[in-house]
Motif scaffolding. Sequence first.
Motif, PDB file in Angstrom:
ATOM      1  N   ASP A 233      17.474   9.705  -2.606  1.00 27.68           N
ATOM      2  CA  ASP A 233      16.646  10.374  -1.596  1.00 27.68           C
ATOM      3  C   ASP A 233      16.505  11.860  -1.856  1.00 27.68           C
ATOM      4  OD1 ASP A 233      16.551   7.916  -0.494  1.00 27.68           O
ATOM      5  OD2 ASP A 233      17.750   8.379   1.282  1.00 27.68           O
TER       6      ASP A 233
ATOM      7  N   GLN B 198       6.994  11.728   1.676  1.00 29.80           N
ATOM      8  CA  GLN B 198       6.362  12.096   0.415  1.00 29.80           C
ATOM      9  C   GLN B 198       4.850  11.861   0.416  1.00 29.80           C
ATOM     10  OE1 GLN B 198       8.991   9.861  -2.465  1.00 29.80           O
ATOM     11  NE2 GLN B 198       8.863  11.823  -3.561  1.00 29.80           N
TER      12      GLN B 198
ATOM     13  N   GLU C 282       8.565   9.311  -6.943  1.00 27.94           N
ATOM     14  CA  GLU C 282       8.760   8.523  -5.726  1.00 27.94           C
ATOM     15  C   GLU C 282      10.244   8.258  -5.505  1.00 27.94           C
ATOM     16  OE1 GLU C 282       6.835   4.521  -3.639  1.00 27.94           O
ATOM     17  OE2 GLU C 282       6.208   5.168  -5.649  1.00 27.94           O
ATOM     18  N   ALA C 283      10.702   8.484  -4.271  1.00 30.09           N
ATOM     19  CA  ALA C 283      12.132   8.420  -3.977  1.00 30.09           C
ATOM     20  C   ALA C 283      12.416   7.371  -2.918  1.00 30.09           C
ATOM     21  CB  ALA C 283      12.633   9.788  -3.512  1.00 30.09           C
ATOM     22  N   GLY C 284      13.727   7.064  -2.768  1.00 28.13           N
ATOM     23  CA  GLY C 284      14.174   6.149  -1.728  1.00 28.13           C
ATOM     24  C   GLY C 284      14.291   4.715  -2.210  1.00 28.13           C
TER      25      GLY C 284
ATOM     26  N   GLU D   2      12.944   3.744   4.338  1.00 27.50           N
ATOM     27  CA  GLU D   2      12.816   4.941   5.178  1.00 27.50           C
ATOM     28  C   GLU D   2      11.622   5.748   4.714  1.00 27.50           C
ATOM     29  OE1 GLU D   2      15.437   8.914   6.424  1.00 27.50           O
ATOM     30  OE2 GLU D   2      16.244   7.389   5.041  1.00 27.50           O
ATOM     31  N   ASP D   3      10.892   6.299   5.685  1.00 30.41           N
ATOM     32  CA  ASP D   3       9.767   7.170   5.370  1.00 30.41           C
ATOM     33  C   ASP D   3      10.297   8.563   5.088  1.00 30.41           C
ATOM     34  OD1 ASP D   3       7.399   8.498   5.066  1.00 30.41           O
ATOM     35  OD2 ASP D   3       6.823   8.413   7.183  1.00 30.41           O
ATOM     36  N   LEU D   4      10.232   8.992   3.837  1.00 28.21           N
ATOM     37  CA  LEU D   4      10.750  10.295   3.440  1.00 28.21           C
ATOM     38  C   LEU D   4       9.684  11.388   3.481  1.00 28.21           C
ATOM     39  CD1 LEU D   4      12.927   9.130   0.398  1.00 28.21           C
ATOM     40  CD2 LEU D   4      13.642   9.506   2.770  1.00 28.21           C
TER      41      LEU D   4
ATOM     42  N   TRP E 240      15.168   1.593  -6.587  1.00 32.03           N
ATOM     43  CA  TRP E 240      15.968   2.640  -5.933  1.00 32.03           C
ATOM     44  C   TRP E 240      15.888   3.920  -6.754  1.00 32.03           C
ATOM     45  CZ3 TRP E 240      20.171   5.273  -8.019  1.00 32.03           C
ATOM     46  CH2 TRP E 240      20.809   6.157  -7.133  1.00 32.03           C
TER      47      TRP E 240
ATOM     48  N   ARG F 101       9.182   0.333   2.500  1.00 28.08           N
ATOM     49  CA  ARG F 101      10.208   1.334   2.252  1.00 28.08           C
ATOM     50  C   ARG F 101      11.298   1.239   3.312  1.00 28.08           C
ATOM     51  NH1 ARG F 101       5.332   3.863   1.597  1.00 28.08           N
ATOM     52  NH2 ARG F 101       4.854   4.440  -0.574  1.00 28.08           N
TER      53      ARG F 101
ATOM     54  N   ARG G 213      12.913   0.946  -1.873  1.00 25.94           N
ATOM     55  CA  ARG G 213      11.652   0.322  -1.510  1.00 25.94           C
ATOM     56  C   ARG G 213      11.518  -1.026  -2.219  1.00 25.94           C
ATOM     57  NH1 ARG G 213      11.887   4.435  -4.902  1.00 25.94           N
ATOM     58  NH2 ARG G 213      10.666   4.418  -6.829  1.00 25.94           N
TER      59      ARG G 213
END
Length: 719
Positions: A483, A553, A517-519, A549-551, A480, A547, A521
């Motif tokens: 976001d 990136q 890298e965020a979110g 959610e697809d952010l 984690w 993931r 996953r």
Amino acid sequence: MSLGAAARIVALLAWALFAPAALAQDDMDLPEGEEPATLLADSVEIDGAGRLVASGNVEALQGTTRLSASRIIYDRERDSLLVEGPIVLTAGDQTLILASAAEISPSLRDGLLRSARVVLDRQLQLAAPEINRVGGRFLQLNKVVASSCEVCAANPVPLWQIRASRVVHDQLEDQIYFDDARFEIYGIPVAYLPRLRLPGPGLERTTGFLVPQLTSSSVIGQGVRVPYFLALAPNYDLTLTPHITTGPTGSLEARYRQAFRNGRLTFNGALSRDDLRPGETRGYLFGVGNFTLPRDYRLRFDVEAASDSDYLDDYSISGKDRLDSAIGLTRGKRDQWFGAEAIYFNVPGSDWGSETRPAVVADAIWARRFTSAGLGGVGLFELTAHGHERPSEVDRVGRDVGRVTARLGWRTDTVGPAGLVLSSEANLLGEYSSFGDDADAPDPSSRLIPAAAVELRWPWARGGHRGSAHLIEPVAQLVWTPDDTVTNRPTEESVQLELDEGNLFSLSRFPAYDQVEAGLRANLGVNYTFTDPDGWSLGVTVGRVLRAEDLGQFDGYEAFDGATSDWLVALDFDLSRNLSLSSRSLFDEELSADRLETRLGWQNDRIDLAGSYAWLAPSPVEARPDPINQWRIDGTLRVNDRWQASADIAYDLERNRTAEAELGLEYRTECITMDFGWRQRFTAEVQDDPTESFTFEIALAGFGGTDSGPRPRPRRCTR
């Protein structure tokens, strides 16, 4: 005591009593620290002429000189030793003299040997009717035939030989001087030199000409390189190489080397005038240095410069079209690392890429690993700095970047029931960035990014037949990062992304801190390993990233785009004695490949083979508008102990042409080495005809100590 031993003792006593005056007189000419000669023999007698006669296993020793013969007679009136053969005289580890008869001084330092042959370092043979040994240093031969090739009754004419009216070998300097030298191949004269100096086989460094090299190029024509080596001092030297071609081209190449107590440096360069760029002086300079500094620091630098972008390829020096010069300082300890480096990029004689490519890049890192008995686990503190600058001042196109980051991380591992391994990891990243020549970028910008991960591994092990072992290890990692880490900050360094075994279970797939890298996953995978007691092994890894959610990136990166990444399939097969195979592939949901990379290696007593195949799908975001589809083979074939062939070929399947090819052929005997090389390459994507170059070199064994490779045995002489 045996009769032979008793006879040798009597011989020593007789020698000491019979010739003390002669030895004392001869000692006046001996170098300081050397002792007079010693005689050993099975029997000693005084003949009718009053001469001392030693016979039976006769040996005379003086310092590093050793003489053995069938009989030695000491003549007091002439103050000389009359030696009857066969005679074997060794002087140190390098010189062996064979003769049928000799008259030499009692110290063995001067004398005349008849029907003699000198063998230097078990390679070069000098045959002459007579050899004069002078002062223990010089060997003078008349009417000489010199060769390192085997000669026998069935093959009386060697592959090559040098005939000379006189040869002088300076044993102290290990130099060989020829007068009226004639070089012959299979008995046919091909060259005449009134005076010739060559290094002895034990000499590694001396001023003089080196082996010439014949060249041929589709750009500059046929030519020859004639290197001249200058041994300026024991720790530095200079090699000047005129390169003469058939076309209106002239070049002077140079190499300078120097060794220091704490390191060494090497510079290579050249200056040329040709009709490719009339009226211009072209050239290049490459240099590299490595030094050990106090407190375990290591300094390294390299310099690359050229007059224009085509020079390196025109003269077959290098295929690089973008040069880089760098300086770096590093120090590594058990739990600490420091590294700093600055790089300057340039395209010689051109402004190509200056608007979009950084010209100066600098990086520094300091990292420290630590542990805590109370908390358990391992911590890491890392402080980094990065900066790069473009020459252009155009908005956004000429963007400059400076960044400082600090990272604190902690990881613990716990082994639970049934072999479950639970790991937890926490990471806190602080970053401060500054941007120049970009009105849209935030300036300055700082952020604090936390990250956390938990990982579960469950290895299953099982023994197999004859001690083999299977290991299956499923791995699940949940990561984690907030976001809001995703911003519109410019991406400068993290434009080439990879998904492989090394970063499948990483907190971020971006290679630099300009993006993180965020979110939420999940990194999922399974590893399988098989090992056999005979030495071969197989490893397979399959995994992907999911993931929440697809952010956005990874927009444009096919392997990462969307909420799920491609499937990673990696295979490693190692047949320890001969074969190794590694492959990495990325497949999408429809099992269509986005990337394929395979490497194969094969080795035995005769073959060293390495092959690779790569296919990469087009990717505009990675500046790859066309697919890469290429295979490469690099190998060496030892046909026998004399012939060896090599090849390095890269073939572009997309353009259906050879991208680069090098072929080599070597013929090696006990007395000669011949090397032939051919190279072809395309220097531009739109080039129709490739550039080609040839090289041919001959080296004679027995001169100089640079040829250290093993040589085949001479062919058998048959009747």
